[in-house]
Design a protein around this motif. Structure first.
Motif, PDB file in Angstrom:
ATOM      1  N   HIS A 202     -65.254 -13.276  -4.193  1.00 55.11           N
ATOM      2  CA  HIS A 202     -65.932 -12.495  -5.230  1.00 55.11           C
ATOM      3  C   HIS A 202     -67.036 -11.647  -4.636  1.00 55.11           C
ATOM      4  O   HIS A 202     -67.760 -12.075  -3.737  1.00 55.11           O
ATOM      5  N   ILE A 203     -67.175 -10.446  -5.186  1.00 56.31           N
ATOM      6  CA  ILE A 203     -68.337  -9.619  -4.876  1.00 56.31           C
ATOM      7  C   ILE A 203     -69.081  -9.407  -6.187  1.00 56.31           C
ATOM      8  O   ILE A 203     -68.464  -9.147  -7.224  1.00 56.31           O
ATOM      9  N   ILE A 204     -70.391  -9.568  -6.159  1.00 58.09           N
ATOM     10  CA  ILE A 204     -71.180  -9.649  -7.377  1.00 58.09           C
ATOM     11  C   ILE A 204     -72.274  -8.590  -7.369  1.00 58.09           C
ATOM     12  O   ILE A 204     -72.984  -8.435  -6.365  1.00 58.09           O
TER      13      ILE A 204
ATOM     14  N   HIS B 285     -67.846  -5.321   5.170  1.00 56.90           N
ATOM     15  CA  HIS B 285     -67.267  -3.972   5.222  1.00 56.90           C
ATOM     16  C   HIS B 285     -65.990  -3.881   4.414  1.00 56.90           C
ATOM     17  O   HIS B 285     -65.796  -2.964   3.628  1.00 56.90           O
ATOM     18  N   LEU B 286     -65.137  -4.887   4.605  1.00 57.00           N
ATOM     19  CA  LEU B 286     -63.886  -4.869   3.854  1.00 57.00           C
ATOM     20  C   LEU B 286     -64.148  -4.913   2.357  1.00 57.00           C
ATOM     21  O   LEU B 286     -63.583  -4.138   1.583  1.00 57.00           O
TER      22      LEU B 286
ATOM     23  N   THR C  76     -63.851  -2.483  -2.917  1.00 60.51           N
ATOM     24  CA  THR C  76     -64.402  -2.513  -4.276  1.00 60.51           C
ATOM     25  C   THR C  76     -65.324  -1.337  -4.579  1.00 60.51           C
ATOM     26  O   THR C  76     -65.666  -1.101  -5.734  1.00 60.51           O
ATOM     27  N   GLY C  77     -65.759  -0.620  -3.550  1.00 53.56           N
ATOM     28  CA  GLY C  77     -66.680   0.491  -3.784  1.00 53.56           C
ATOM     29  C   GLY C  77     -68.130   0.061  -3.955  1.00 53.56           C
ATOM     30  O   GLY C  77     -68.990   0.878  -4.258  1.00 53.56           O
ATOM     31  N   PHE C  78     -68.396  -1.232  -3.807  1.00 56.49           N
ATOM     32  CA  PHE C  78     -69.778  -1.713  -3.897  1.00 56.49           C
ATOM     33  C   PHE C  78     -70.584  -1.270  -2.669  1.00 56.49           C
ATOM     34  O   PHE C  78     -70.028  -1.094  -1.584  1.00 56.49           O
ATOM     35  N   GLU C  79     -71.887  -1.102  -2.868  1.00 51.71           N
ATOM     36  CA  GLU C  79     -72.804  -1.079  -1.730  1.00 51.71           C
ATOM     37  C   GLU C  79     -73.190  -2.526  -1.453  1.00 51.71           C
ATOM     38  O   GLU C  79     -73.766  -3.188  -2.312  1.00 51.71           O
ATOM     39  N   VAL C  80     -72.933  -3.016  -0.271  1.00 51.56           N
ATOM     40  CA  VAL C  80     -73.142  -4.433   0.007  1.00 51.56           C
ATOM     41  C   VAL C  80     -74.562  -4.698   0.499  1.00 51.56           C
ATOM     42  O   VAL C  80     -75.096  -3.959   1.318  1.00 51.56           O
TER      43      VAL C  80
ATOM     44  N   PHE D 276     -61.937  -9.671  -4.528  1.00 50.87           N
ATOM     45  CA  PHE D 276     -61.327  -8.958  -3.399  1.00 50.87           C
ATOM     46  C   PHE D 276     -60.623  -9.956  -2.491  1.00 50.87           C
ATOM     47  O   PHE D 276     -60.983 -11.133  -2.446  1.00 50.87           O
ATOM     48  N   HIS D 277     -59.621  -9.451  -1.794  1.00 54.76           N
ATOM     49  CA  HIS D 277     -58.817 -10.337  -0.962  1.00 54.76           C
ATOM     50  C   HIS D 277     -59.202 -10.178   0.487  1.00 54.76           C
ATOM     51  O   HIS D 277     -59.539  -9.094   0.948  1.00 54.76           O
TER      52      HIS D 277
END
Lengths: 147, 147
Positions: free
Chosen positions: B93-95, A115-116, A121-125, B105-106
């Motif tokens: 990292h978010i990919i 969620h964070l 980042t605005g990504f859909e996870v 992201f932190h």
DNA sequence: TTACTTCTTTATAATCATTATAATTAGTTT
DNA sequence: AAACTAATTATAATGATTATAAAGAAGTAA
């Protein structure tokens, strides 16, 4: 119980129109019964006795088939070759820095982190990957040398 | 600020007896200023203009030197080649599953997970690795096709 | 069963990232 | 500047994975 996993896996494959060959059966069976998380080459060597004519390409091809069917996960660590893990229920891995052993452990999913990350980042996870590194009891006890 | 990172890195290297060559300087500078997390080949190509005679081996050698000095982290995902990340402060990292973009992201460290893993498996824990996967805003907006 | 279509396997070669080697070059210290 | 040693370069080697084409086996329908 591994019987059940195998049966379910075969059903899953059939439903997606994948033919059940003796090689596929054997690779799946080996993956399910395997405590370690074998590389393609380890699978190849393990089945050599039963399938003396099997090609490495068959192992790779079928691991990809299984991965696409969601039955198998590919694990890529720093070392040269991927490892393959039969997907059962959610678990994470802890890996020994010395001998490379991989042990499963269970932990509730990290939704909060997802969620964070999504928020920042605005990504859909979709998913995440987590591994813990350290020294296994055997390596800690013995004076084992680093790999 | 990236100036500071570079200076610190050079000091760190010198202190561990590593010579500062123009190639090392350039690779470090590129890594620090780079928003993306480049592969060895991308670094090689990026510096081709300034160092027409530089060998790929030099890039690999120095990435290893930097990694051993703790300046650079190697990221191994499923795809064929490793990516390299200048270590600043702890981040994850978010990919993007579609375009492969990697965004930092932190998040506070996952000590609690490390403790649980240690308790359940008996390992001495050193570190962990976490990545989140999803779809970046650009790919979600546009009708971008999967890679 | 037979024939047919399609998917799979096999054997082999190709690719591509990374590493090893040996000779040359360049930092560093005095 | 000289000498010592480490770093770079060019090249070849390695090793995991993938592509290709031919031969073989699963599924299907008669």
């Amino acid at each position: 119980m591994s019987e059940v996993f195998l049966k379910d896996a075969l059903v899953t494959l059939k439903e997606s129109g994948v033919r059940i060959t003796p090689q596929r059966h054997a690779i799946l069976e080996f993956l399910i019964s395997s405590e370690t998380h074998p590389t393609a080459d380890e699978i190849y060597k393990a089945l050599e006795a039963d399938f003396p004519n099997m090609s490495v390409a068959t192992v790779y091809n079928n691991l990809r088939v299984f991965r696409n069917a969601g039955l198998v996960k590919e694990l890529t660590y720093g070392d040269s070759s991927s490892r393959f893990d039969f997907v059962t229920h959610d678990h994470y891995h802890i890996i020994c820095d010395h001998c490379g052993k991989i042990v499963d452990f269970h932990h509730p999913g990290l939704e909060e982190v997802e969620h964070l990350a999504s928020h920042v980042t605005g990504f859909e996870v979709n998913s995440h990957r987590l591994e813990v590194y350290g020294t296994c009891p055997e390596c800690a006890a013995g004076a084992n040398k680093a790999k």
